[in-house]
Design a protein around this motif. Structure first.
Motif, PDB file in Angstrom:
ATOM      1  N   LEU A  60      -6.661  -4.120 -14.010  1.00 18.35           N
ATOM      2  CA  LEU A  60      -5.884  -3.133 -14.745  1.00 18.35           C
ATOM      3  C   LEU A  60      -6.893  -2.115 -15.243  1.00 18.35           C
ATOM      4  N   PRO A  61      -6.839  -0.881 -14.756  1.00 19.83           N
ATOM      5  CA  PRO A  61      -7.938   0.058 -14.985  1.00 19.83           C
ATOM      6  C   PRO A  61      -7.964   0.659 -16.384  1.00 19.83           C
ATOM      7  N   ASP A  62      -9.152   1.123 -16.756  1.00 21.60           N
ATOM      8  CA  ASP A  62      -9.320   1.992 -17.920  1.00 21.60           C
ATOM      9  C   ASP A  62     -10.419   2.982 -17.565  1.00 21.60           C
ATOM     10  N   ASN A  63     -11.218   3.427 -18.519  1.00 25.69           N
ATOM     11  CA  ASN A  63     -12.197   4.459 -18.226  1.00 25.69           C
ATOM     12  C   ASN A  63     -13.492   3.934 -17.636  1.00 25.69           C
ATOM     13  N   LYS A  64     -13.642   2.616 -17.499  1.00 28.19           N
ATOM     14  CA  LYS A  64     -14.852   2.077 -16.884  1.00 28.19           C
ATOM     15  C   LYS A  64     -14.788   2.255 -15.367  1.00 28.19           C
ATOM     16  N   LYS A  65     -15.927   2.298 -14.727  1.00 26.49           N
ATOM     17  CA  LYS A  65     -15.973   2.512 -13.281  1.00 26.49           C
ATOM     18  C   LYS A  65     -16.413   1.234 -12.584  1.00 26.49           C
ATOM     19  N   ILE A  66     -15.719   0.927 -11.487  1.00 25.87           N
ATOM     20  CA  ILE A  66     -16.120  -0.187 -10.634  1.00 25.87           C
ATOM     21  C   ILE A  66     -16.484   0.399  -9.285  1.00 25.87           C
ATOM     22  N   PHE A  67     -17.676   0.136  -8.814  1.00 25.84           N
ATOM     23  CA  PHE A  67     -18.120   0.708  -7.550  1.00 25.84           C
ATOM     24  C   PHE A  67     -17.920  -0.318  -6.445  1.00 25.84           C
ATOM     25  N   THR A  68     -17.107   0.027  -5.486  1.00 28.19           N
ATOM     26  CA  THR A  68     -16.842  -0.831  -4.345  1.00 28.19           C
ATOM     27  C   THR A  68     -16.395   0.020  -3.184  1.00 28.19           C
ATOM     28  N   LYS A  69     -16.597  -0.449  -1.983  1.00 26.48           N
ATOM     29  CA  LYS A  69     -16.239   0.314  -0.788  1.00 26.48           C
ATOM     30  C   LYS A  69     -14.729   0.373  -0.598  1.00 26.48           C
ATOM     31  N   LYS A  70     -14.056  -0.697  -0.963  1.00 26.73           N
ATOM     32  CA  LYS A  70     -12.630  -0.796  -0.686  1.00 26.73           C
ATOM     33  C   LYS A  70     -11.839  -0.957  -1.982  1.00 26.73           C
ATOM     34  N   MET A  71     -11.105   0.058  -2.364  1.00 26.70           N
ATOM     35  CA  MET A  71     -10.255  -0.010  -3.549  1.00 26.70           C
ATOM     36  C   MET A  71      -8.872   0.495  -3.179  1.00 26.70           C
ATOM     37  N   GLU A  72      -7.857  -0.153  -3.721  1.00 26.86           N
ATOM     38  CA  GLU A  72      -6.490   0.279  -3.455  1.00 26.86           C
ATOM     39  C   GLU A  72      -5.742   0.389  -4.770  1.00 26.86           C
ATOM     40  N   PHE A  73      -5.062   1.512  -4.962  1.00 25.68           N
ATOM     41  CA  PHE A  73      -4.323   1.773  -6.193  1.00 25.68           C
ATOM     42  C   PHE A  73      -2.847   1.510  -5.935  1.00 25.68           C
ATOM     43  N   GLN A  74      -2.255   0.608  -6.738  1.00 25.88           N
ATOM     44  CA  GLN A  74      -0.858   0.212  -6.552  1.00 25.88           C
ATOM     45  C   GLN A  74      -0.164   0.202  -7.911  1.00 25.88           C
ATOM     46  N   TYR A  75       1.158   0.164  -7.881  1.00 24.32           N
ATOM     47  CA  TYR A  75       1.944   0.039  -9.107  1.00 24.32           C
ATOM     48  C   TYR A  75       2.805  -1.221  -9.037  1.00 24.32           C
ATOM     49  N   TYR A  76       2.737  -2.038 -10.076  1.00 25.70           N
ATOM     50  CA  TYR A  76       3.636  -3.175 -10.248  1.00 25.70           C
ATOM     51  C   TYR A  76       4.583  -2.766 -11.378  1.00 25.70           C
ATOM     52  N   GLY A  77       5.785  -2.334 -11.014  1.00 30.82           N
ATOM     53  CA  GLY A  77       6.646  -1.723 -12.006  1.00 30.82           C
ATOM     54  C   GLY A  77       6.038  -0.378 -12.372  1.00 30.82           C
ATOM     55  N   ILE A  78       5.686  -0.191 -13.659  1.00 31.65           N
ATOM     56  CA  ILE A  78       5.006   1.043 -14.074  1.00 31.65           C
ATOM     57  C   ILE A  78       3.554   0.766 -14.476  1.00 31.65           C
ATOM     58  N   THR A  79       3.071  -0.443 -14.162  1.00 36.37           N
ATOM     59  CA  THR A  79       1.710  -0.817 -14.519  1.00 36.37           C
ATOM     60  C   THR A  79       0.765  -0.547 -13.353  1.00 36.37           C
ATOM     61  N   PRO A  80      -0.269   0.308 -13.541  1.00 36.64           N
ATOM     62  CA  PRO A  80      -1.219   0.599 -12.449  1.00 36.64           C
ATOM     63  C   PRO A  80      -2.172  -0.570 -12.225  1.00 36.64           C
ATOM     64  N   ILE A  81      -2.433  -0.879 -10.960  1.00 38.94           N
ATOM     65  CA  ILE A  81      -3.297  -1.992 -10.601  1.00 38.94           C
ATOM     66  C   ILE A  81      -4.328  -1.511  -9.586  1.00 38.94           C
ATOM     67  N   LEU A  82      -5.601  -1.888  -9.803  1.00 35.78           N
ATOM     68  CA  LEU A  82      -6.643  -1.638  -8.813  1.00 35.78           C
ATOM     69  C   LEU A  82      -6.960  -2.945  -8.106  1.00 35.78           C
ATOM     70  N   SER A  83      -6.864  -2.947  -6.798  1.00 38.22           N
ATOM     71  CA  SER A  83      -7.203  -4.129  -6.010  1.00 38.22           C
ATOM     72  C   SER A  83      -8.644  -3.993  -5.548  1.00 38.22           C
ATOM     73  N   LEU A  84      -9.455  -4.995  -5.841  1.00 36.73           N
ATOM     74  CA  LEU A  84     -10.891  -4.909  -5.588  1.00 36.73           C
ATOM     75  C   LEU A  84     -11.221  -4.763  -4.119  1.00 36.73           C
ATOM     76  N   ARG A  85     -10.623  -5.568  -3.275  1.00 36.63           N
ATOM     77  CA  ARG A  85     -10.975  -5.526  -1.859  1.00 36.63           C
ATOM     78  C   ARG A  85      -9.723  -5.519  -1.004  1.00 36.63           C
ATOM     79  N   THR A  86      -9.548  -4.476  -0.222  1.00 37.48           N
ATOM     80  CA  THR A  86      -8.466  -4.421   0.744  1.00 37.48           C
ATOM     81  C   THR A  86      -9.080  -4.432   2.136  1.00 37.48           C
ATOM     82  N   LEU A  87      -8.527  -5.219   3.015  1.00 32.52           N
ATOM     83  CA  LEU A  87      -9.082  -5.377   4.353  1.00 32.52           C
ATOM     84  C   LEU A  87      -8.188  -4.705   5.383  1.00 32.52           C
ATOM     85  N   PRO A  88      -8.782  -4.035   6.379  1.00 35.71           N
ATOM     86  CA  PRO A  88      -7.976  -3.357   7.389  1.00 35.71           C
ATOM     87  C   PRO A  88      -7.075  -4.301   8.163  1.00 35.71           C
ATOM     88  N   ILE A  89      -7.501  -5.563   8.293  1.00 38.93           N
ATOM     89  CA  ILE A  89      -6.711  -6.504   9.083  1.00 38.93           C
ATOM     90  C   ILE A  89      -5.510  -7.043   8.313  1.00 38.93           C
TER      91      ILE A  89
END
Length: 450
Positions: A221-250
């Protein structure tokens, strides 16, 4: 172990896509077509539908996707269908079809497809809600308004299939990162949702390290801190924003289907076209050379770290150290016939049966012996990430010079580095390139093949 939202869809979504295409081709019968024109339109519709739906994510529907989003992509696809249909009749102007007929075709076929899509989505939600099946065990780390909203989303939306096991508060003196990790392992948690606002950078790194090495799906659940990663995906669960750490193409139904289709095509060709007549010949030679079984089977770790039996043609004398000691260049256990089989990679051919059974893929990280997996998992950082996909008969590391015996710690670190790159950057084209390079190495020989 990771339980992915889409892996169980890899057959369902292609099946739905096939039904959609059949509907489109079936309703094309309403046009006053000749046989040649109908065939031409069917082929055009098939490819234009696959290209547009894949490009615009028509089948990218997950358990948390809101109905409004589904209706939105249906609307976009409806206009794309109209555009593609008019484009066809513009190109083939000699086929005389009225504008009204094209619009009626698009409305009727897309209407049926929309009803089917929404119905399947709702049926699956009812299935999860009433039977409690197809669920993911999750926990939330943190206690603030955002985590409370996410907690309410899980509790009041059982149809999405998230089973909230606990909400852990790190401000509680009894709750530490170590106790959280222990809780995750003891309760078979699939996904962990963390509020970054309540985590220190050291704790974030520790959780990422733990998740990577134990195949846990970690989301933020994001805030103003930064997480550095190659693969990040931004999604919404209801109205709550979620950052997924690792998303894979497969990890999409289409890509899983394409990879499985490639695996089945190649493995069936090898099993029927090569192993059907080669196996009896090799079997006779092996039996004449040394006593013991024709095939050698060994427990290895596959996707999710699960164990399976990996098959090979036996290339060594029967011994008691096969499950603990790697083959070396001057290994006295290797038979004369076995040496030839290993140099030509013929000993690996029975693994195409593993591919048919679904335990392995043609291309992927090479599976290790169970004892070595346990050892390397504690010695090499992020080693377990290799198990996010099915192991392969060949892989990127193998065609990059890291095949066979692991002589130094540098060898296994580099192998893992290539394997993680493959996992995070997979594509069908990459698989085809690796297969081509493997074939070339088999023809010209490999210094590490012994």
């Amino acid at each position: 172990m990771i339980v992915n939202d889409t892996k169980h869809n890899y057959l369902l979504q292609p099946l739905i896509a096939s039904i959609d295409i059949l509907i489109l081709i079936g309703f094309a019968k309403l046009f006053d077509f000749s046989s040649h024109s109908y065939l031409l339109f069917s082929v055009y519709t098939f490819f234009s539908w696959l290209i547009t739906t894949y490009s615009f994510g028509f089948y990218s529907v997950y358990r948390f996707t809101p109905l409004v989003r589904i209706l939105s992509i249906i609307g976009k696809q409806f206009f794309l269908l109209i555009f593609c249909s008019f484009t066809f009749f513009g190109i083939f102007s000699e086929i005389n079809i009225s504008i009204r007929a094209v619009l009626e075709y698009a409305c009727l076929s897309m209407g049926i497809i929309a009803i089917l899509k929404v119905t399947i989505f709702n049926v699956r939600k009812k299935f999860r809600q009433q039977l409690g099946s197809d669920t993911l065990r999750v926990i939330i780390i943190g206690c603030n308004p955002k985590t409370e909203r996410l907690k309410n989303f899980f509790n009041y939306n059982p149809a999405y299939g998230f089973q909230l096991i606990a909400n852990l508060n790190l401000l509680d003196p009894e709750v530490t990162i170590d106790s959280v990790k222990e809780y995750i392992l003891n309760n078979n948690i699939s996904q962990v949702f963390c509020s970054i606002a309540e985590l220190k950078n050291k704790e974030i790194r520790e959780l990422i390290h733990f998740a990577d090495n134990n195949l846990i799906s970690l989301k933020f659940l994001p805030d103003n801190k930064k997480i550095f990663t190659k693969k990040m995906e931004f999604q919404y669960y209801g109205i709550t924003p979620i950052l997924s750490l690792r998303t894979l193409p497969i990890d999409t139904p289409v890509n899983l289907f394409l990879k499985r289709l490639l695996d089945l095509t190649i493995s069936l060709f090898v099993v029927i076209g090569i192993l059907s007549w080669l196996t009896p010949l090799i079997a006779i030679i092996i039996v004449c050379d040394s006593k013991g079984p024709i095939f050698f089977k060994q427990k290895r770790n596959g996707i999710g770290g699960n164990e399976f039996y990996c098959f090979k043609f036996r290339s060594m004398k029967v011994n008691g150290t096969a499950d603990a000691t790697q083959a070396s260049k001057t290994d006295v256990r290797t038979t004369k016939v076995g040496s030839f089989l290993r140099k030509t990679s013929l000993d690996e051919l029975p693994q195409f049966y593993n591919v048919l059974m679904g335990d392995m893929s043609v291309v992927g990280p090479r599976p290790h012996m169970v004892a070595h997996t346990h050892s390397f998992a504690t010695q090499v950082d992020k080693f377990m990430l290799r198990h996010l996909v099915k192991p392969g008969i060949t892989g990127l590391a193998q065609v990059s010079g890291y095949r066979g015996e692991i002589e130094t710690k540098r060898d296994i670190k580099n192998r893992v580095r290539f394997d993680i790159f493959y996992v995070e950057n997979w594509s069908i084209l990459m698989d085809l390139r690796i297969i081509a390079k493997t074939f070339i190495k088999v023809i010209y020989g490999d210094n590490k093949a012994y």
